[in-house]
Design a protein around this motif. Structure first.
Motif, PDB file in Angstrom:
ATOM      1  N   LEU A   1       0.826  -1.209   0.000  1.00  0.00           N
ATOM      2  CA  LEU A   1       0.000   0.000   0.000  1.00  0.00           C
ATOM      3  C   LEU A   1       0.857   1.254   0.000  1.00  0.00           C
ATOM      4  N   THR A   2       1.940   1.211   0.768  1.00  0.00           N
ATOM      5  CA  THR A   2       2.854   2.354   0.800  1.00  0.00           C
ATOM      6  C   THR A   2       3.378   2.659  -0.600  1.00  0.00           C
ATOM      7  N   GLY A   3       3.763   1.620  -1.313  1.00  0.00           N
ATOM      8  CA  GLY A   3       4.306   1.820  -2.640  1.00  0.00           C
ATOM      9  C   GLY A   3       3.287   2.303  -3.648  1.00  0.00           C
ATOM     10  N   ILE A   4       2.051   1.813  -3.549  1.00  0.00           N
ATOM     11  CA  ILE A   4       1.025   2.156  -4.536  1.00  0.00           C
ATOM     12  C   ILE A   4       0.500   3.567  -4.342  1.00  0.00           C
ATOM     13  N   VAL A   5       0.173   3.947  -3.099  1.00  0.00           N
ATOM     14  CA  VAL A   5      -0.512   5.232  -2.888  1.00  0.00           C
ATOM     15  C   VAL A   5       0.252   6.203  -1.993  1.00  0.00           C
ATOM     16  N   GLY A   6       1.441   5.839  -1.519  1.00  0.00           N
ATOM     17  CA  GLY A   6       2.258   6.799  -0.790  1.00  0.00           C
ATOM     18  C   GLY A   6       1.903   7.002   0.658  1.00  0.00           C
ATOM     19  N   ILE A   7       1.270   6.007   1.297  1.00  0.00           N
ATOM     20  CA  ILE A   7       0.966   6.127   2.718  1.00  0.00           C
ATOM     21  C   ILE A   7       2.073   5.493   3.549  1.00  0.00           C
ATOM     22  N   GLY A   8       2.232   5.981   4.783  1.00  0.00           N
ATOM     23  CA  GLY A   8       3.184   5.350   5.685  1.00  0.00           C
ATOM     24  C   GLY A   8       2.615   4.100   6.326  1.00  0.00           C
TER      25      GLY A   8
END
Length: 254
Positions: free
Chosen positions: A139-146
């Motif tokens: 998820l971090t990689g796809i949408v930039g969340i920590g």
């Protein structure tokens, strides 16, 4: 620019007070307040949040409130997942990434509206941290969340950590995931001829890091559950707005 500065302070305070929530605010601020393209905002968000989380993690580490075994169990698979997610993101439109981001915000809001776990739990299911780390990293990689809103409950419920120890550990994991994701996104942007605004990134990171340290100083004076609920309602409203902005272009393109 004043709104951007205020946003950077809020991002830092969120990470300092709650150990999560910073990246969920960063992307909307970069896109809707500063008008950045979606893919540039997502890449910029990762380096900003990674830097703020690292600055916030250092005081926790100095107080020995970081559980390094959990950092390895969660963070190393998270780095792999982040790299894979960022690779997949290159094939997704910016509108689709924002729509996915908004759905993640809805999930975060509903989770944060639930009572926060307070008691330590026996770490009988610690091995599940590896799989959850991989998923959060993607998820971090796809949408930039920590991914702090997912990492914190996992560390408490699966890792058996207290909330304070979980916050320090979460910030360490967020920084690892964010930097890993940024490395891949940067390569993708460079190949596409897109450039980041490093001056803006530096300003956000510096102001946000100060906000994070300030948040840690006042965290023990404020009711955590009330803060979580107020932040959750903010996420809920922002996710609805983002869906309203990102879904129509997706439908129109079908």
């Amino acid at each position: 620019m004043l709104l951007a500065l205020i946003g950077a302070v809020i991002i830092g305070l969120s990470l300092g007070l709650l150990g999560s929530g910073g990246s969920i605010l960063t992307v909307p601020i970069l896109v809707y307040v500063l008008g950045q393209p979606e893919k540039i905002a997502i890449a910029g968000s990762l380096i900003i949040v990674g830097t703020i989380a690292l600055a916030g993690a250092i005081p926790w580490a100095l107080r020995r409130q970081v559980e390094w075994r959990s950092v390895l169990l969660f963070g190393l698979p998270g780095m792999a997942g982040t790299w894979l997610g960022a690779t997949l993101a290159a094939y997704l439109s910016g509108e689709l990434q924002l729509a996915i981001f908004a759905v993640v915000m809805l999930i975060a809001a509903t989770r944060m509206l639930r009572p926060a776990p307070t008691a330590e739990v026996a770490p009988a299911r610690r091995s599940r941290l590896v799989m959850q780390g991989l998923g959060v990293g993607a998820l971090t990689g796809i949408v930039g969340i920590g991914g702090g809103f997912l990492i914190l409950p996992a560390l408490v419920l699966l890792g058996g950590l207290s909330m304070h120890r979980a916050i320090g550990t979460s910030l360490s994991i967020i920084s690892i995931n964010a930097y890993s994701g940024f490395a891949k996104h940067y390569l993708v942007l460079a190949a596409a001829g897109l450039a980041l605004d490093w001056r803006l990134i530096g300003m956000f990171a510096a102001v946000g890091a100060g906000g994070s340290l300030a948040g840690q100083q006042i965290a023990h004076r404020l009711p955590q559950q009330s803060l979580r609920r107020a932040f959750a309602w903010l996420l809920l409203l922002m996710s609805i707005y983002m869906l309203w902005r990102s879904v129509p272009p997706l439908i129109g393109g079908l």
